[in-house]
Write a protein that holds these residues in place. Structure first.
Motif, PDB file in Angstrom:
ATOM      1  N   PRO A 286     -44.180 107.938  91.914  1.00 33.69           N
ATOM      2  CA  PRO A 286     -44.130 106.489  91.735  1.00 33.69           C
ATOM      3  C   PRO A 286     -42.719 106.042  91.398  1.00 33.69           C
ATOM      4  CG  PRO A 286     -45.072 107.532  89.807  1.00 33.69           C
ATOM      5  CD  PRO A 286     -44.895 108.614  90.842  1.00 33.69           C
ATOM      6  N   SER A 287     -42.386 104.854  91.848  1.00 33.77           N
ATOM      7  CA  SER A 287     -41.059 104.345  91.499  1.00 33.77           C
ATOM      8  C   SER A 287     -41.094 103.883  90.053  1.00 33.77           C
ATOM      9  CB  SER A 287     -40.680 103.176  92.417  1.00 33.77           C
ATOM     10  OG  SER A 287     -41.603 102.138  92.252  1.00 33.77           O
ATOM     11  N   LEU A 288     -40.031 104.184  89.341  1.00 29.69           N
ATOM     12  CA  LEU A 288     -39.950 103.821  87.933  1.00 29.69           C
ATOM     13  C   LEU A 288     -38.703 102.990  87.707  1.00 29.69           C
ATOM     14  CD1 LEU A 288     -40.794 107.301  86.389  1.00 29.69           C
ATOM     15  CD2 LEU A 288     -42.311 105.351  86.617  1.00 29.69           C
ATOM     16  N   PRO A 289     -38.830 101.894  86.938  1.00 30.10           N
ATOM     17  CA  PRO A 289     -37.648 101.109  86.632  1.00 30.10           C
ATOM     18  C   PRO A 289     -36.693 101.900  85.751  1.00 30.10           C
ATOM     19  CG  PRO A 289     -39.537 100.315  85.393  1.00 30.10           C
ATOM     20  CD  PRO A 289     -40.034 101.375  86.324  1.00 30.10           C
ATOM     21  N   GLY A 290     -35.457 101.453  85.670  1.00 32.41           N
ATOM     22  CA  GLY A 290     -34.447 102.150  84.883  1.00 32.41           C
ATOM     23  C   GLY A 290     -34.716 102.071  83.401  1.00 32.41           C
ATOM     24  N   GLN A 291     -33.805 101.470  82.644  1.00 27.80           N
ATOM     25  CA  GLN A 291     -33.905 101.414  81.189  1.00 27.80           C
ATOM     26  C   GLN A 291     -35.145 100.653  80.727  1.00 27.80           C
ATOM     27  OE1 GLN A 291     -31.995 103.860  80.368  1.00 27.80           O
ATOM     28  NE2 GLN A 291     -30.951 102.777  78.719  1.00 27.80           N
TER      29      GLN A 291
ATOM     30  N   ASP B 231     -33.304 113.165  81.957  1.00 32.53           N
ATOM     31  CA  ASP B 231     -32.281 112.858  80.948  1.00 32.53           C
ATOM     32  C   ASP B 231     -32.647 111.608  80.163  1.00 32.53           C
ATOM     33  OD1 ASP B 231     -30.803 115.058  81.668  1.00 32.53           O
ATOM     34  OD2 ASP B 231     -29.372 113.931  82.916  1.00 32.53           O
ATOM     35  N   ARG B 232     -33.114 110.559  80.858  1.00 34.62           N
ATOM     36  CA  ARG B 232     -33.503 109.311  80.177  1.00 34.62           C
ATOM     37  C   ARG B 232     -34.693 109.547  79.249  1.00 34.62           C
ATOM     38  NH1 ARG B 232     -33.342 106.753  85.331  1.00 34.62           N
ATOM     39  NH2 ARG B 232     -35.514 106.145  85.085  1.00 34.62           N
ATOM     40  N   VAL B 233     -35.668 110.320  79.737  1.00 35.74           N
ATOM     41  CA  VAL B 233     -36.858 110.598  78.931  1.00 35.74           C
ATOM     42  C   VAL B 233     -36.479 111.389  77.683  1.00 35.74           C
ATOM     43  CG1 VAL B 233     -38.997 111.947  78.888  1.00 35.74           C
ATOM     44  CG2 VAL B 233     -38.515 110.427  80.822  1.00 35.74           C
ATOM     45  N   LEU B 234     -35.658 112.412  77.846  1.00 37.05           N
ATOM     46  CA  LEU B 234     -35.254 113.217  76.695  1.00 37.05           C
ATOM     47  C   LEU B 234     -34.421 112.406  75.715  1.00 37.05           C
ATOM     48  CD1 LEU B 234     -34.501 116.625  78.431  1.00 37.05           C
ATOM     49  CD2 LEU B 234     -36.538 115.968  77.117  1.00 37.05           C
TER      50      LEU B 234
ATOM     51  N   HIS C 222     -45.025 116.096  84.751  1.00 35.48           N
ATOM     52  CA  HIS C 222     -44.651 117.111  85.735  1.00 35.48           C
ATOM     53  C   HIS C 222     -43.165 117.439  85.688  1.00 35.48           C
ATOM     54  CE1 HIS C 222     -48.202 118.205  88.135  1.00 35.48           C
ATOM     55  NE2 HIS C 222     -48.692 117.143  87.519  1.00 35.48           N
ATOM     56  N   LEU C 223     -42.339 116.426  85.511  1.00 39.23           N
ATOM     57  CA  LEU C 223     -40.900 116.682  85.440  1.00 39.23           C
ATOM     58  C   LEU C 223     -40.530 117.497  84.209  1.00 39.23           C
ATOM     59  CD1 LEU C 223     -39.422 113.272  86.621  1.00 39.23           C
ATOM     60  CD2 LEU C 223     -39.425 115.443  87.857  1.00 39.23           C
ATOM     61  N   LEU C 224     -41.161 117.192  83.078  1.00 38.83           N
ATOM     62  CA  LEU C 224     -40.838 117.917  81.848  1.00 38.83           C
ATOM     63  C   LEU C 224     -41.300 119.369  81.908  1.00 38.83           C
ATOM     64  CD1 LEU C 224     -41.645 115.268  79.097  1.00 38.83           C
ATOM     65  CD2 LEU C 224     -39.390 116.025  79.881  1.00 38.83           C
ATOM     66  N   VAL C 225     -42.447 119.605  82.528  1.00 38.62           N
ATOM     67  CA  VAL C 225     -43.006 120.955  82.549  1.00 38.62           C
ATOM     68  C   VAL C 225     -42.548 121.748  83.764  1.00 38.62           C
ATOM     69  CG1 VAL C 225     -45.144 122.295  82.662  1.00 38.62           C
ATOM     70  CG2 VAL C 225     -45.000 120.301  81.170  1.00 38.62           C
ATOM     71  N   ARG C 226     -42.566 121.118  84.917  1.00 38.73           N
ATOM     72  CA  ARG C 226     -42.254 121.833  86.158  1.00 38.73           C
ATOM     73  C   ARG C 226     -40.766 121.797  86.508  1.00 38.73           C
ATOM     74  NH1 ARG C 226     -47.064 123.877  85.477  1.00 38.73           N
ATOM     75  NH2 ARG C 226     -48.795 122.616  86.194  1.00 38.73           N
ATOM     76  N   GLY C 227     -40.045 120.857  85.903  1.00 40.26           N
ATOM     77  CA  GLY C 227     -38.606 120.753  86.150  1.00 40.26           C
ATOM     78  C   GLY C 227     -38.281 119.757  87.254  1.00 40.26           C
TER      79      GLY C 227
ATOM     80  N   ILE D  86     -36.557 118.154  90.618  1.00 44.78           N
ATOM     81  CA  ILE D  86     -36.295 118.664  91.965  1.00 44.78           C
ATOM     82  C   ILE D  86     -34.955 118.174  92.496  1.00 44.78           C
ATOM     83  CG2 ILE D  86     -37.102 118.602  94.370  1.00 44.78           C
ATOM     84  CD1 ILE D  86     -39.956 118.339  93.192  1.00 44.78           C
ATOM     85  N   ASP D  87     -34.644 116.908  92.251  1.00 40.63           N
ATOM     86  CA  ASP D  87     -33.419 116.334  92.804  1.00 40.63           C
ATOM     87  C   ASP D  87     -32.677 115.549  91.724  1.00 40.63           C
ATOM     88  OD1 ASP D  87     -34.796 113.890  92.529  1.00 40.63           O
ATOM     89  OD2 ASP D  87     -35.485 113.949  94.610  1.00 40.63           O
ATOM     90  N   ARG D  88     -31.602 114.900  92.133  1.00 43.90           N
ATOM     91  CA  ARG D  88     -30.743 114.166  91.194  1.00 43.90           C
ATOM     92  C   ARG D  88     -31.501 113.031  90.499  1.00 43.90           C
ATOM     93  NH1 ARG D  88     -27.134 114.470  87.536  1.00 43.90           N
ATOM     94  NH2 ARG D  88     -26.059 112.530  87.208  1.00 43.90           N
ATOM     95  N   ASP D  89     -32.327 112.297  91.242  1.00 40.20           N
ATOM     96  CA  ASP D  89     -33.106 111.217  90.626  1.00 40.20           C
ATOM     97  C   ASP D  89     -34.042 111.764  89.551  1.00 40.20           C
ATOM     98  OD1 ASP D  89     -31.893 109.295  92.190  1.00 40.20           O
ATOM     99  OD2 ASP D  89     -33.514 109.241  93.678  1.00 40.20           O
ATOM    100  N   ASP D  90     -34.664 112.913  89.850  1.00 41.46           N
ATOM    101  CA  ASP D  90     -35.530 113.549  88.858  1.00 41.46           C
ATOM    102  C   ASP D  90     -34.737 113.945  87.618  1.00 41.46           C
ATOM    103  OD1 ASP D  90     -37.716 113.330  90.520  1.00 41.46           O
ATOM    104  OD2 ASP D  90     -37.822 115.455  91.026  1.00 41.46           O
ATOM    105  N   ARG D  91     -33.562 114.530  87.827  1.00 39.82           N
ATOM    106  CA  ARG D  91     -32.735 114.950  86.682  1.00 39.82           C
ATOM    107  C   ARG D  91     -32.328 113.740  85.844  1.00 39.82           C
ATOM    108  NH1 ARG D  91     -31.066 118.691  90.424  1.00 39.82           N
ATOM    109  NH2 ARG D  91     -29.304 117.457  91.141  1.00 39.82           N
ATOM    110  N   ASP D  92     -31.997 112.625  86.510  1.00 39.11           N
ATOM    111  CA  ASP D  92     -31.636 111.412  85.778  1.00 39.11           C
ATOM    112  C   ASP D  92     -32.812 110.912  84.939  1.00 39.11           C
ATOM    113  OD1 ASP D  92     -29.121 111.513  86.877  1.00 39.11           O
ATOM    114  OD2 ASP D  92     -29.501 109.940  88.380  1.00 39.11           O
TER     115      ASP D  92
END
Length: 196
Positions: A7-12, A52-55, A36-41, A43-49
């Motif tokens: 799903p698309s997620l807004p920024g801040q 980072d925001r979530v953490l 899924h991102l926190l547990v599975r890691g 996949i791409d730059r958008d996911d990493r961003d």
């Protein structure tokens, strides 16, 4: 939202928007993606961003802000399993002496669960807090099934222990046993590759 898995997620404004009158399906989809991102890691730059925001948000505002996204997830989903881990951790941190006393009261009735839970001797408040923190920190490793099994064992022992104490609250003890069953089921799903 055309793709449930991404799903698309807004920024801040993500979490501010979710806190207001947002569609529950969007909240669930956002919680699902973050879990899924926190547990599975990523996949791409958008996911990493996003990770980072979530953490960063977790560091600044506390894990509860993120965990709230998982609060309505079914127990046999990754989000639902993370919600139960979060609840267990928060309770132990708020009431470590009660958790240790209930663990001590229940351990003799569930020796197999005690070995799996892995609390060191003696299981005082600090040891119980350390156990739960170790379990929750484990969600970022590949052995999520083991993490879930250990959390289930801990919840089971505490639930049994709560039933053994004089001032026992049978209803909340039963809820802990239910949580243990849900976590064990999630662990089995993870082992089979079916925990989504």
């Amino acid at each position: 939202m055309s793709d449930f898995h991404r799903p698309s997620l807004p920024g801040q404004g993500l979490f501010e928007a979710l806190a207001h009158d947002t569609d529950p399906a969007e909240v669930a989809a956002a919680g699902h993606r973050i879990a899924h991102l926190l547990v599975r890691g990523p996949i791409d730059r958008d996911d990493r961003d996003l990770v980072d925001r979530v953490l960063h948000l977790s560091d600044a505002e506390g894990l509860g802000v993120i965990a709230e996204l998982w609060s309505h997830a079914p127990p046999d989903t990754l989000s639902g399993a993370l919600w139960r881990l979060y609840l267990l951790r928060e309770w132990v941190h708020r009431q470590p002496r009660q958790a240790a006393a209930e663990f001590a009261a229940g351990r003799g009735f569930a020796p197999v669960h005690e070995m799996l839970a892995g609390v060191v001797e003696p299981p005082g408040a600090d040891e119980v807090v350390d156990l739960v923190d170790t379990v929750v920190r484990g969600i970022v490793v590949t052995d999520l099934d083991v993490v879930l099994d250990r959390a289930a064992a801990f919840a089971h022992i505490v639930g049994v222990g709560r039933g053994q104490l004089d001032d026992a609250d049978a209803h909340s003890g039963a809820r802990l046993l239910d949580m243990a069953l849900h976590l064990r089921r999630a662990a089995a799903l993870e082992r089979s590759g079916s925990l989504h």
